[in-house]
Design a protein around this motif. Structure first.
Motif: not given
Length: 123
Positions: A68, A113, A64, A72, A80, A76-77
């Motif tokens: 990302f 990040d 993931v 992104p 998360l 994928l957001v």
């Protein structure tokens, strides 16, 4: 050596190996979605979280994060955000409930990040 004469199977922990382990535990991301910040760190995940992640997405946490970093997209957001909410106590939150709330009109910002360990700004 152990008491029965066999070599120990425990791995020797050096400062470098402990630093690398600590660095790995901080692998993660902090994102802001529609005004709410979500933080996901590998060190905060349990085996149940990673099992649920694989069941829902077919990916590991590292997969993931790599996806990302490259592209992104909103799926994928949503992943998360779902993980962050699980970490914060919403253990039975369906993935679909989060995925339906995030779309291309959502305001999404990368906060960091590398969220790292929590720090006290007053310290």
């Amino acid at each position: 050596m152990s008491m029965d004469g066999r070599p120990s199977v425990q791995r020797k922990h050096t400062r470098a190996s402990e630093a690398k382990r600590d660095e790995r535990m901080d692998l993660g991301v902090a994102i802001n979605v529609d005004g709410t910040e979500y933080v996901v760190r590998e060190g905060d995940l349990t085996a149940l979280d990673t099992m649920a992640l694989r069941r829902e997405t077919g990916m590991s946490f590292v997969d993931v994060m790599m996806a990302f970093a490259k592209h992104p997209d909103i799926d994928l957001v949503a992943t998360l955000v779902w993980l962050a909410r699980r970490i914060n106590g919403e253990r039975v939150l369906p993935y679909e409930a989060v995925a339906t709330q995030i779309n291309y009109d959502s305001t999404i910002e990368l906060v960091s990040d590398e969220p790292g360990p929590e720090t006290d700004p007053e310290a």
